[in-house]
Design a protein around this motif. Structure first.
Motif, PDB file in Angstrom:
ATOM      1  N   GLN A  77     -45.918  65.867  98.445  1.00 38.03           N
ATOM      2  CA  GLN A  77     -45.271  64.559  98.579  1.00 38.03           C
ATOM      3  C   GLN A  77     -44.392  64.547  99.840  1.00 38.03           C
ATOM      4  N   PRO A  78     -44.091  63.362 100.396  1.00 38.70           N
ATOM      5  CA  PRO A  78     -43.155  63.292 101.517  1.00 38.70           C
ATOM      6  C   PRO A  78     -41.846  64.017 101.178  1.00 38.70           C
ATOM      7  N   GLU A  79     -41.316  64.690 102.181  1.00 43.89           N
ATOM      8  CA  GLU A  79     -40.081  65.491 102.090  1.00 43.89           C
ATOM      9  C   GLU A  79     -40.293  66.853 101.436  1.00 43.89           C
ATOM     10  N   ASP A  80     -41.460  67.115 100.838  1.00 41.62           N
ATOM     11  CA  ASP A  80     -41.704  68.458 100.292  1.00 41.62           C
ATOM     12  C   ASP A  80     -41.574  69.498 101.399  1.00 41.62           C
ATOM     13  N   ARG A  81     -41.082  70.671 101.030  1.00 37.43           N
ATOM     14  CA  ARG A  81     -40.889  71.766 101.996  1.00 37.43           C
ATOM     15  C   ARG A  81     -42.143  72.642 102.030  1.00 37.43           C
ATOM     16  N   ILE A  82     -42.673  72.827 103.235  1.00 35.34           N
ATOM     17  CA  ILE A  82     -43.909  73.599 103.431  1.00 35.34           C
ATOM     18  C   ILE A  82     -43.584  74.808 104.314  1.00 35.34           C
ATOM     19  N   LEU A  83     -43.975  75.989 103.857  1.00 35.33           N
ATOM     20  CA  LEU A  83     -43.649  77.239 104.562  1.00 35.33           C
ATOM     21  C   LEU A  83     -44.794  77.679 105.471  1.00 35.33           C
ATOM     22  N   LYS A 130     -42.859  73.822  98.190  1.00 35.33           N
ATOM     23  CA  LYS A 130     -43.989  73.258  97.445  1.00 35.33           C
ATOM     24  C   LYS A 130     -45.283  73.993  97.766  1.00 35.33           C
ATOM     25  N   ALA A 131     -45.491  74.288  99.062  1.00 41.15           N
ATOM     26  CA  ALA A 131     -46.739  74.937  99.479  1.00 41.15           C
ATOM     27  C   ALA A 131     -46.474  75.883 100.643  1.00 41.15           C
ATOM     28  N   PHE A 132     -47.255  76.938 100.672  1.00 41.28           N
ATOM     29  CA  PHE A 132     -47.207  77.937 101.749  1.00 41.28           C
ATOM     30  C   PHE A 132     -48.562  77.925 102.446  1.00 41.28           C
ATOM     31  N   ILE A 133     -48.566  77.648 103.751  1.00 41.62           N
ATOM     32  CA  ILE A 133     -49.824  77.699 104.515  1.00 41.62           C
ATOM     33  C   ILE A 133     -49.948  79.091 105.116  1.00 41.62           C
ATOM     34  N   LEU A 134     -50.870  79.851 104.579  1.00 39.12           N
ATOM     35  CA  LEU A 134     -51.143  81.213 105.040  1.00 39.12           C
ATOM     36  C   LEU A 134     -52.207  81.172 106.124  1.00 39.12           C
ATOM     37  N   CYS A 135     -52.071  82.002 107.140  1.00 44.79           N
ATOM     38  CA  CYS A 135     -53.095  82.140 108.178  1.00 44.79           C
ATOM     39  C   CYS A 135     -53.596  83.580 108.127  1.00 44.79           C
ATOM     40  N   ASN A 136     -54.839  83.764 107.686  1.00 46.39           N
ATOM     41  CA  ASN A 136     -55.389  85.116 107.518  1.00 46.39           C
ATOM     42  C   ASN A 136     -56.891  85.117 107.809  1.00 46.39           C
ATOM     43  N   PRO A 137     -57.311  85.821 108.882  1.00 49.45           N
ATOM     44  CA  PRO A 137     -56.520  86.547 109.874  1.00 49.45           C
ATOM     45  C   PRO A 137     -55.578  85.593 110.617  1.00 49.45           C
ATOM     46  N   ASN A 182     -43.756  79.127  91.713  1.00 48.22           N
ATOM     47  CA  ASN A 182     -44.603  77.944  91.565  1.00 48.22           C
ATOM     48  C   ASN A 182     -44.903  77.269  92.906  1.00 48.22           C
ATOM     49  N   THR A 183     -45.219  78.094  93.885  1.00 47.58           N
ATOM     50  CA  THR A 183     -45.566  77.613  95.224  1.00 47.58           C
ATOM     51  C   THR A 183     -47.084  77.688  95.418  1.00 47.58           C
ATOM     52  N   MET A 184     -47.689  76.585  95.789  1.00 50.32           N
ATOM     53  CA  MET A 184     -49.120  76.573  96.085  1.00 50.32           C
ATOM     54  C   MET A 184     -49.409  77.366  97.358  1.00 50.32           C
ATOM     55  N   ILE A 185     -50.565  78.000  97.394  1.00 40.90           N
ATOM     56  CA  ILE A 185     -51.002  78.711  98.602  1.00 40.90           C
ATOM     57  C   ILE A 185     -52.167  77.934  99.202  1.00 40.90           C
ATOM     58  N   ILE A 186     -52.010  77.543 100.464  1.00 42.97           N
ATOM     59  CA  ILE A 186     -53.103  76.910 101.221  1.00 42.97           C
ATOM     60  C   ILE A 186     -53.493  77.921 102.289  1.00 42.97           C
ATOM     61  N   GLN A 188     -55.023  84.093  88.146  1.00 49.78           N
ATOM     62  CA  GLN A 188     -53.823  83.267  88.324  1.00 49.78           C
ATOM     63  C   GLN A 188     -53.634  82.886  89.787  1.00 49.78           C
ATOM     64  N   ILE A 189     -53.833  83.862  90.666  1.00 49.63           N
ATOM     65  CA  ILE A 189     -53.687  83.614  92.110  1.00 49.63           C
ATOM     66  C   ILE A 189     -54.766  82.635  92.565  1.00 49.63           C
ATOM     67  N   SER A 190     -55.976  82.821  92.053  1.00 44.06           N
ATOM     68  CA  SER A 190     -57.094  81.934  92.393  1.00 44.06           C
ATOM     69  C   SER A 190     -56.763  80.481  92.056  1.00 44.06           C
TER      70      SER A 190
END
Length: 387
Positions: free
Chosen positions: A108-114, A162-169, A193-197, A221-223
């Motif tokens: 949602q707007p204003e959600d914090r994304i890592l 709210k969500a963490f954007i992972l870059c791998n590699p 309770n943070t989503m992983i993108i 659970q991770i999946s």
């Protein structure tokens, strides 16, 4: 001469990399070594499949059938030991459009994304353009290698992410995160309770001694908590065909993503994207293995030449065909560094500062080109620094 040594003229093909060089770098004779596509022809099997499909002459609406799903499933199982259900797949024209759609669908707007900086510039855009809040977990840089600051990572998650954007590699630093690192990040995300993108577009481009592990493969659970973006585009040089896909095991989140694509009117891939994806995953494996041997050699060559003849240091990648160059010993401001690369060395590289403030003093180089072009670029760099 191998298929990877042939210099193919890409000018006048509307190539972003080659035909926009003068416009972007303000110099006509700059050698482009920046945007992440390769100067190698895609596998012959892909060319043949596209030619055969093109010769049919009718390019009407095209759907993805079970054979396309099976090609993807088989590829992920063979190359990454990840068994997925075909129901988890959503097709998309590219990973960046996927990230925009996912952010719109599940936050949602204003959600914090890592994000973990320095990082691929569109990560900043997909957060800012949708009025979400960027939170950085800066990577720690020691002895020409990047590590995760887990204390900071955990603290940020506790502050509400709210969500963490992972870059791998990881693009641009080239880390292929280990199983322990991925497990630790995933467990902290679960606890908070943070989503992983997870952007895993470079997953197939891994060097000897390293293994790509899809973070979603680390347990049920991770999946369920993870949305993974993948594509054959970096692997097989298909970026212009716009073929990618998202893997979402959570039924609820997959419906949110599919609904968001429907709102945008994006419901299908183009005919040639489907053809190329299936051919690449079905018949491109031997070509990829040969490519990785070439890239391993290129990486070693660049590292040896730059570190022997200049004060530039290479952050050695564990994956990707991108090199992160530490140019801080040149003692130039970022503007001076860009000027030096463009005007004096005449090589077109990515500006490190575009990857976030931690990229100041760095440049990114693409080494996925025939050896003659690579040697030309490195020799230009060496001569300019020795002046």
């Amino acid at each position: 001469m191998t298929k990877f040594d042939e210099v193919i003229n890409r000018r006048n093909t509307k190539s972003v990399k080659w035909d926009l060089t003068e416009k972007l770098f303000k110099e006509k004779d700059v050698l482009p070594m920046w945007v992440a596509d390769m100067d190698f022809a895609t596998p012959q099997a892909v060319q043949d499949a596209i030619s055969k499909r093109a010769s049919h002459g009718i390019y009407g609406y095209t759907f993805t059938d079970e054979s396309v799903h099976e090609a993807i499933q088989s590829w992920l199982a063979r190359r990454h030991q990840w068994e997925i259900d075909s129901k988890w797949i959503t097709f998309s024209p590219g990973v960046v459009p996927s990230l925009h759609t996912i952010i719109e669908a599940v936050t949602q707007p204003e959600d914090r994304i890592l994000i973990q900086t320095p990082v691929y510039p569109p990560f900043f855009d997909v957060i800012k353009k949708h009025q979400r809040t960027i939170v950085e977990n800066p990577l720690q840089y020691n002895n020409y290698r990047y590590e995760i600051d887990f204390d900071d990572f955990e603290q940020q998650l506790k502050n509400g992410i709210k969500a963490f954007i992972l870059c791998n590699p990881h693009n641009p630093v080239g880390r292929v995160w280990t199983k322990d690192e991925l497990q630790r990040m995933a467990e902290l995300c679960l606890q908070n309770n943070t989503m992983i993108i997870s952007d895993e577009i470079h997953a197939d481009l891994i060097y000897q001694g390293h293994t790509h592990i899809p973070i979603a493969s680390l347990g049920d659970q991770i999946s369920e908590q993870t949305i993974t973006c993948l594509a054959p585009s970096k692997t097989f040089n298909l970026a212009g065909l716009q073929a990618s896909y998202i893997v979402t095991p959570s039924e609820h989140r997959k419906k949110q993503i599919d609904d968001q694509f429907t709102k945008q009117g994006m419901k299908m891939l183009n005919t040639f994207a489907i053809t190329a994806m299936e051919a690449a995953y079905s018949d491109g494996e031997a070509w990829l293995d040969d490519l990785l041997t070439v890239l391993q050699s290129h990486k070693a060559y660049v590292k040896d030449m730059l570190e022997t003849h200049t004060s530039i240091r290479v952050v050695e990648p564990e994956g990707t065909y991108l090199l992160w160059l530490d140019c801080r010993n040149l003692e130039l401001s970022q503007e001076q560094l860009k000027h030096f690369m463009q005007q004096e060395a005449k090589v077109g590289l990515n500006d490190g500062a575009s990857f976030g403030s931690l990229g100041t003093g760095f440049m990114r180089m693409n080494i996925a080109c025939p050896r003659p072009l690579l040697e030309e670029g490195i020799n230009r760099l060496i001569q300019a620094t020795q002046k």
